[in-house]
Design an enzyme around this catalytic site. Sequence first.
Site, mmCIF file in Angstrom:
data_model
loop_
_atom_site.group_PDB
_atom_site.id
_atom_site.type_symbol
_atom_site.label_atom_id
_atom_site.label_comp_id
_atom_site.label_asym_id
_atom_site.label_seq_id
_atom_site.Cartn_x
_atom_site.Cartn_y
_atom_site.Cartn_z
ATOM 1 N N VAL A 54 8.375 83.189 9.286
ATOM 2 C CA VAL A 54 7.208 83.203 10.187
ATOM 3 C C VAL A 54 6.318 84.415 9.901
ATOM 4 O O VAL A 54 5.084 84.311 9.937
ATOM 5 C CB VAL A 54 7.659 83.174 11.669
ATOM 6 C CG1 VAL A 54 6.449 83.167 12.593
ATOM 7 C CG2 VAL A 54 8.530 81.948 11.935
ATOM 8 N N ALA A 92 7.090 96.053 8.836
ATOM 9 C CA ALA A 92 8.459 96.533 8.616
ATOM 10 C C ALA A 92 9.316 95.353 8.188
ATOM 11 O O ALA A 92 9.322 94.312 8.850
ATOM 12 C CB ALA A 92 9.018 97.143 9.903
ATOM 13 N N LYS A 101 14.351 78.229 25.183
ATOM 14 C CA LYS A 101 12.981 77.730 25.366
ATOM 15 C C LYS A 101 12.820 77.067 26.743
ATOM 16 O O LYS A 101 11.791 77.230 27.403
ATOM 17 C CB LYS A 101 12.641 76.750 24.244
ATOM 18 C CG LYS A 101 12.605 77.430 22.868
ATOM 19 C CD LYS A 101 12.624 76.415 21.745
ATOM 20 C CE LYS A 101 12.553 77.075 20.386
ATOM 21 N NZ LYS A 101 12.860 76.149 19.285
ATOM 22 N N ARG A 151 13.104 94.502 5.629
ATOM 23 C CA ARG A 151 14.098 94.954 4.643
ATOM 24 C C ARG A 151 14.010 94.076 3.392
ATOM 25 O O ARG A 151 14.025 94.559 2.280
ATOM 26 C CB ARG A 151 15.492 94.861 5.250
ATOM 27 C CG ARG A 151 15.705 95.817 6.416
ATOM 28 C CD ARG A 151 16.903 96.756 6.142
ATOM 29 N NE ARG A 151 16.892 97.873 7.080
ATOM 30 C CZ ARG A 151 17.383 97.803 8.317
ATOM 31 N NH1 ARG A 151 17.932 96.688 8.755
ATOM 32 N NH2 ARG A 151 17.337 98.853 9.111
ATOM 33 N N ASP A 170 19.278 77.614 21.348
ATOM 34 C CA ASP A 170 17.844 77.826 21.089
ATOM 35 C C ASP A 170 16.996 76.999 22.076
ATOM 36 O O ASP A 170 16.038 77.511 22.659
ATOM 37 C CB ASP A 170 17.539 77.419 19.634
ATOM 38 C CG ASP A 170 16.066 77.535 19.305
ATOM 39 O OD1 ASP A 170 15.591 78.663 19.122
ATOM 40 O OD2 ASP A 170 15.375 76.492 19.268
ATOM 41 N N VAL A 200 8.066 78.974 22.105
ATOM 42 C CA VAL A 200 8.457 77.629 22.563
ATOM 43 C C VAL A 200 7.678 76.565 21.796
ATOM 44 O O VAL A 200 6.441 76.588 21.762
ATOM 45 C CB VAL A 200 8.196 77.453 24.079
ATOM 46 C CG1 VAL A 200 8.664 76.083 24.541
ATOM 47 C CG2 VAL A 200 8.892 78.546 24.881
HETATM 48 N N1 HSE Z 1 15.234 77.015 14.972
HETATM 49 C C1 HSE Z 1 14.106 76.661 15.762
HETATM 50 C C2 HSE Z 1 13.941 75.139 15.739
HETATM 51 C C3 HSE Z 1 12.876 77.333 15.196
HETATM 52 O O1 HSE Z 1 14.524 74.494 14.869
HETATM 53 O O2 HSE Z 1 13.253 74.596 16.589
HETATM 54 C C4 HSE Z 1 11.667 77.234 16.085
HETATM 55 O O3 HSE Z 1 11.874 77.878 17.301
#
Ligand code: HSE
Length: 437
Positions: A14, A43, A205, A45, A201, A132
């Site tokens: 992203v 920033a 959201k 790595r 995840d 989201v």
């Molecule tokens: N891993 C998340 C998804 C990325 O597959 O929706 C987007 O938030």
Amino acid sequence: MEAVKVGLLGLGTVGGGTVNVLTRNAAEIARRAGRGIRITQAAAREYNAEAISGLEQIEVTDDAFAVVNNPEIEIVIELIGGYSPARELVLQAIENGKHVVTANKALIAMHGNEIFAAAQAKGVTVAFEAAVAGGIPIIKAIREGLAANRIEWLAGIINGTGNFILSEMRDKGRDFEDVLAEAQALGYAEADPTFDVEGIDAAHKLTILSSIAFGIPLQFDKTYTEGITRIERQDVAFAGELGYRIKHLGIARKTDKGIEMRVHPTLIPERRLIANVDGVMNAVLVKGDAVGPTLYYGAGAGAEPTASAVVADVVDVVRALTTDPENRVPHLAFQPNKLSDLPILGMADVETSYYLRMQVADKLGVMAEITRILADCGISIEAIKQKEPAEGDPQVSLIMLTHEVLERRMNEAIARIEALPSVTGPVMRIRMETLEG
Ligand code: HSE
């Protein structure tokens, strides 16, 4: 006027997409924002310099705190992800009087209450549209576009990886692991892909959407979470035969007793638009009392779709740089001192209909035993389907659809059915929603 200086934390999928979009569309974005927007320091790595255009204009350091402490920077974009050190970095940026844009749903769901309070005290903005549903402007749609409404419920496909896996399994008969590996290669999956497939995840959201919809504090720990790992290909096929699709939904509903917040695989009628949202696409259905049902659709993950939301937030912040901090759009849609403490309902108090699949002995009286238990528990059956046994197999698959019932009653019925000697193994239960507007 001089360009606004922005610091970027993270140059992964992203982060790279954000630099590319800001570079490619710089002139158009400046026309919209009223000022140029320039990432001066980043920033990271590890990063793929060849995939990022305009990187030569950016000073890259491996010290993220150097970016949040850089006095020249007015806006920090946090794209590192995860709880820590993202929390410390964002709080430090706020302490330094910087505005923050983040795509980090884990951070907002878990630490958003603390972060917004700090931002409020400092008069800075924390924007999180990209947290989201990737590129879909769903936060803005609910918080601003639907501000006239009492939101009654919302239901969404809000994890692109999980939807991609379910779609490929159904349409191409592919294996779970194989599709997950492809989602990782495409940059859709979380660093820890169990967050995608176990529903964490999506729960992050949904926690955020619930707060914005109902004006309640963020309460991730109270969101019921169930992933897609138990779903078998036969359930996808049986659901199809009955006119349903299995989708991994996040559902939030305001009831007389409190708020439901739940993430789980769900059977939905295949005629619903949202049942036909496939691949990495996300969709969120929102029902407001004035507007009725509304549907928002778009890419839920990926570099540039997510960057689209990140950059839009940066544009919003730039536009608001000169406005009165007391009168900005509130972080959680409702004024911070007006959030309500409505109870969040436990799953036992949630009422849905169910798809049940069980392996039973193919002999007289078994069906009667099972329907007796369901009747005792006050569960009404909508449809029953018995699959023909394979040659010589004494077991058959029995599939049932039920009418709505309290989850507590269904738990009791399933426990009693599983205890029957004529039933083998656990009963597969998938909740159903009609999603009628
Ligand atoms: N891993 C998340 C998804 C990325 O597959 O929706 C987007 O938030």
